[in-house]
Design a protein around this motif. Sequence first.
Motif, PDB file in Angstrom:
ATOM      1  N   LEU A   7      23.760 -10.373 -66.340  1.00  0.00           N
ATOM      2  CA  LEU A   7      23.803 -11.308 -67.452  1.00  0.00           C
ATOM      3  C   LEU A   7      22.470 -12.030 -67.590  1.00  0.00           C
ATOM      4  CD1 LEU A   7      27.288 -12.903 -66.687  1.00  0.00           C
ATOM      5  CD2 LEU A   7      26.793 -11.272 -68.515  1.00  0.00           C
ATOM      6  N   ASP A   8      22.076 -12.294 -68.833  1.00  0.00           N
ATOM      7  CA  ASP A   8      20.890 -13.103 -69.081  1.00  0.00           C
ATOM      8  C   ASP A   8      21.156 -14.547 -68.647  1.00  0.00           C
ATOM      9  OD1 ASP A   8      18.200 -13.103 -70.758  1.00  0.00           O
ATOM     10  OD2 ASP A   8      19.278 -14.940 -71.290  1.00  0.00           O
ATOM     11  N   GLU A   9      20.092 -15.240 -68.224  1.00  0.00           N
ATOM     12  CA  GLU A   9      20.255 -16.631 -67.789  1.00  0.00           C
ATOM     13  C   GLU A   9      20.859 -17.495 -68.885  1.00  0.00           C
ATOM     14  OE1 GLU A   9      16.603 -18.186 -66.328  1.00  0.00           O
ATOM     15  OE2 GLU A   9      16.553 -16.888 -64.558  1.00  0.00           O
ATOM     16  N   ALA A  10      20.440 -17.271 -70.137  1.00  0.00           N
ATOM     17  CA  ALA A  10      20.973 -18.065 -71.249  1.00  0.00           C
ATOM     18  C   ALA A  10      22.474 -17.835 -71.418  1.00  0.00           C
ATOM     19  CB  ALA A  10      20.234 -17.728 -72.544  1.00  0.00           C
ATOM     20  N   THR A  11      22.928 -16.599 -71.178  1.00  0.00           N
ATOM     21  CA  THR A  11      24.356 -16.294 -71.263  1.00  0.00           C
ATOM     22  C   THR A  11      25.119 -17.022 -70.172  1.00  0.00           C
ATOM     23  OG1 THR A  11      23.889 -14.118 -72.215  1.00  0.00           O
ATOM     24  CG2 THR A  11      26.060 -14.441 -71.222  1.00  0.00           C
ATOM     25  N   VAL A  12      24.564 -17.041 -68.965  1.00  0.00           N
ATOM     26  CA  VAL A  12      25.223 -17.735 -67.853  1.00  0.00           C
ATOM     27  C   VAL A  12      25.335 -19.227 -68.140  1.00  0.00           C
ATOM     28  CG1 VAL A  12      25.050 -18.320 -65.403  1.00  0.00           C
ATOM     29  CG2 VAL A  12      24.511 -16.001 -66.167  1.00  0.00           C
ATOM     30  N   ILE A  13      24.281 -19.805 -68.700  1.00  0.00           N
ATOM     31  CA  ILE A  13      24.308 -21.232 -69.024  1.00  0.00           C
ATOM     32  C   ILE A  13      25.358 -21.514 -70.102  1.00  0.00           C
ATOM     33  CG2 ILE A  13      22.967 -23.115 -70.057  1.00  0.00           C
ATOM     34  CD1 ILE A  13      20.499 -21.891 -68.651  1.00  0.00           C
ATOM     35  N   SER A  14      25.420 -20.653 -71.124  1.00  0.00           N
ATOM     36  CA  SER A  14      26.429 -20.830 -72.174  1.00  0.00           C
ATOM     37  C   SER A  14      27.839 -20.682 -71.609  1.00  0.00           C
ATOM     38  CB  SER A  14      26.211 -19.812 -73.296  1.00  0.00           C
ATOM     39  OG  SER A  14      25.005 -20.060 -73.985  1.00  0.00           O
ATOM     40  N   TYR A  15      28.016 -19.725 -70.714  1.00  0.00           N
ATOM     41  CA  TYR A  15      29.321 -19.533 -70.069  1.00  0.00           C
ATOM     42  C   TYR A  15      29.693 -20.767 -69.259  1.00  0.00           C
ATOM     43  CZ  TYR A  15      32.878 -17.404 -67.058  1.00  0.00           C
ATOM     44  OH  TYR A  15      34.041 -17.130 -66.374  1.00  0.00           O
ATOM     45  N   SER A  16      28.744 -21.286 -68.503  1.00  0.00           N
ATOM     46  CA  SER A  16      28.992 -22.454 -67.670  1.00  0.00           C
ATOM     47  C   SER A  16      29.400 -23.662 -68.505  1.00  0.00           C
ATOM     48  CB  SER A  16      27.743 -22.783 -66.843  1.00  0.00           C
ATOM     49  OG  SER A  16      27.895 -24.004 -66.145  1.00  0.00           O
ATOM     50  N   SER A  17      28.776 -23.816 -69.672  1.00  0.00           N
ATOM     51  CA  SER A  17      29.032 -24.983 -70.518  1.00  0.00           C
ATOM     52  C   SER A  17      30.253 -24.810 -71.413  1.00  0.00           C
ATOM     53  CB  SER A  17      27.813 -25.272 -71.387  1.00  0.00           C
ATOM     54  OG  SER A  17      27.611 -24.239 -72.340  1.00  0.00           O
ATOM     55  N   ALA A  25      32.904 -14.294 -73.467  1.00  0.00           N
ATOM     56  CA  ALA A  25      33.248 -14.935 -72.196  1.00  0.00           C
ATOM     57  C   ALA A  25      34.150 -14.041 -71.349  1.00  0.00           C
ATOM     58  CB  ALA A  25      33.917 -16.277 -72.448  1.00  0.00           C
ATOM     59  N   VAL A  26      35.016 -13.250 -71.984  1.00  0.00           N
ATOM     60  CA  VAL A  26      35.879 -12.335 -71.239  1.00  0.00           C
ATOM     61  C   VAL A  26      35.041 -11.284 -70.512  1.00  0.00           C
ATOM     62  CG1 VAL A  26      37.634 -10.534 -71.457  1.00  0.00           C
ATOM     63  CG2 VAL A  26      37.900 -12.677 -72.704  1.00  0.00           C
ATOM     64  N   VAL A  27      34.063 -10.697 -71.216  1.00  0.00           N
ATOM     65  CA  VAL A  27      33.215  -9.682 -70.589  1.00  0.00           C
ATOM     66  C   VAL A  27      32.350 -10.310 -69.500  1.00  0.00           C
ATOM     67  CG1 VAL A  27      31.451  -7.923 -70.971  1.00  0.00           C
ATOM     68  CG2 VAL A  27      33.234  -8.287 -72.682  1.00  0.00           C
ATOM     69  N   ALA A  28      31.826 -11.508 -69.774  1.00  0.00           N
ATOM     70  CA  ALA A  28      31.035 -12.200 -68.750  1.00  0.00           C
ATOM     71  C   ALA A  28      31.877 -12.454 -67.506  1.00  0.00           C
ATOM     72  CB  ALA A  28      30.488 -13.512 -69.304  1.00  0.00           C
ATOM     73  N   MET A 156      30.112  -4.049 -70.609  1.00  0.00           N
ATOM     74  CA  MET A 156      30.189  -3.795 -69.168  1.00  0.00           C
ATOM     75  C   MET A 156      30.785  -2.417 -68.938  1.00  0.00           C
ATOM     76  SD  MET A 156      32.342  -5.861 -66.270  1.00  0.00           S
ATOM     77  CE  MET A 156      32.660  -5.122 -64.653  1.00  0.00           C
ATOM     78  N   ILE A 157      30.129  -1.639 -68.085  1.00  0.00           N
ATOM     79  CA  ILE A 157      30.609  -0.307 -67.743  1.00  0.00           C
ATOM     80  C   ILE A 157      31.709  -0.419 -66.692  1.00  0.00           C
ATOM     81  CG2 ILE A 157      29.981   1.987 -66.927  1.00  0.00           C
ATOM     82  CD1 ILE A 157      28.634   1.164 -69.540  1.00  0.00           C
ATOM     83  N   PHE A 169      22.905   2.684 -66.992  1.00  0.00           N
ATOM     84  CA  PHE A 169      23.974   1.716 -66.807  1.00  0.00           C
ATOM     85  C   PHE A 169      25.183   2.421 -66.206  1.00  0.00           C
ATOM     86  CE2 PHE A 169      21.218  -0.203 -69.846  1.00  0.00           C
ATOM     87  CZ  PHE A 169      21.366  -1.579 -69.718  1.00  0.00           C
ATOM     88  N   GLY A 170      25.584   1.970 -65.009  1.00  0.00           N
ATOM     89  CA  GLY A 170      26.730   2.538 -64.324  1.00  0.00           C
ATOM     90  C   GLY A 170      27.802   1.485 -64.102  1.00  0.00           C
ATOM     91  N   PRO A 171      28.869   1.811 -63.362  1.00  0.00           N
ATOM     92  CA  PRO A 171      29.978   0.889 -63.162  1.00  0.00           C
ATOM     93  C   PRO A 171      29.534  -0.479 -62.646  1.00  0.00           C
ATOM     94  CG  PRO A 171      30.585   3.059 -62.397  1.00  0.00           C
ATOM     95  CD  PRO A 171      29.127   3.126 -62.735  1.00  0.00           C
ATOM     96  N   GLY A 172      30.011  -1.527 -63.316  1.00  0.00           N
ATOM     97  CA  GLY A 172      29.671  -2.897 -62.962  1.00  0.00           C
ATOM     98  C   GLY A 172      28.492  -3.454 -63.720  1.00  0.00           C
ATOM     99  N   ASP A 173      27.617  -2.581 -64.233  1.00  0.00           N
ATOM    100  CA  ASP A 173      26.449  -3.048 -64.988  1.00  0.00           C
ATOM    101  C   ASP A 173      26.874  -3.642 -66.316  1.00  0.00           C
ATOM    102  OD1 ASP A 173      24.557  -2.310 -63.099  1.00  0.00           O
ATOM    103  OD2 ASP A 173      24.264  -0.315 -63.961  1.00  0.00           O
ATOM    104  N   VAL A 174      26.096  -4.604 -66.800  1.00  0.00           N
ATOM    105  CA  VAL A 174      26.363  -5.218 -68.088  1.00  0.00           C
ATOM    106  C   VAL A 174      25.097  -5.162 -68.939  1.00  0.00           C
ATOM    107  CG1 VAL A 174      25.804  -7.574 -67.330  1.00  0.00           C
ATOM    108  CG2 VAL A 174      27.355  -7.233 -69.258  1.00  0.00           C
ATOM    109  N   ALA A 175      25.257  -4.795 -70.207  1.00  0.00           N
ATOM    110  CA  ALA A 175      24.167  -4.835 -71.177  1.00  0.00           C
ATOM    111  C   ALA A 175      24.329  -6.121 -71.985  1.00  0.00           C
ATOM    112  CB  ALA A 175      24.207  -3.615 -72.088  1.00  0.00           C
ATOM    113  N   ASP A 176      23.367  -7.015 -71.867  1.00  0.00           N
ATOM    114  CA  ASP A 176      23.390  -8.321 -72.536  1.00  0.00           C
ATOM    115  C   ASP A 176      22.366  -8.256 -73.661  1.00  0.00           C
ATOM    116  OD1 ASP A 176      23.525 -10.966 -73.278  1.00  0.00           O
ATOM    117  OD2 ASP A 176      23.427 -11.752 -71.235  1.00  0.00           O
TER     118      ASP A 176
END
Length: 219
Positions: A7-17, A25-28, A156-157, A169-176
Amino acid sequence: MRPTHHLDEATVISYSSGALPAALAVVASAHLERCASCRAMLLDADRIGGLLIQQQRGESATDEARETMLALLDAEPAIAPETPADMVETYDPDRLPDALHPWFGQSLRALRWHRVAPGVQRIRATGIGGGDLMLLRIAPGSKLPLHSHGGSELTMILDGAYDDMLGHFGPGDVADLDGEILHQPVTSPGVPCICVAATDAPLKFSGWVARALQPLFGF
């Protein structure tokens, strides 16, 4: 196998907030279950967010709190504890991440797919309320149309793999991805590529044929 795309840092911050649209948010959440590195980023984001809330409420921040915030911004992410999904010996490849259970159930084998295009099957979540959430099952060796994004996309794969300009991109990887990314995933040979994808705006296809068929396929 541990994820190599995160996940991109900006995505993590948005998820956290709590600012990330519901589908994203479900995929994250699903990726966070299987990625210790991103969970560590989330721990830092949660701690920084708590300090910022303290300041916004007019509470006096101590010198220690300010120093903690600056240290977190400058430091490498902490090491998050492993969960069972991180451990190869307890990982069940048929079990969907917990975050997906309310929308798709628990088992990959139990899914009932719907064909939407040659080589592409889909299950779309209903009632998500913020964005579009779907499971995709794409035949091995398929080349998807070249496209960009009208907004954000998280994919997410879960099984199989694909390659594009951003790598493998394999299992567990996420394209943000955001609207600046133009890519054309090509699924690996052997087994279908199964992924969970969320968007907050329709995709933008480059070819006129794909654009003409987009309303029919609903992407």
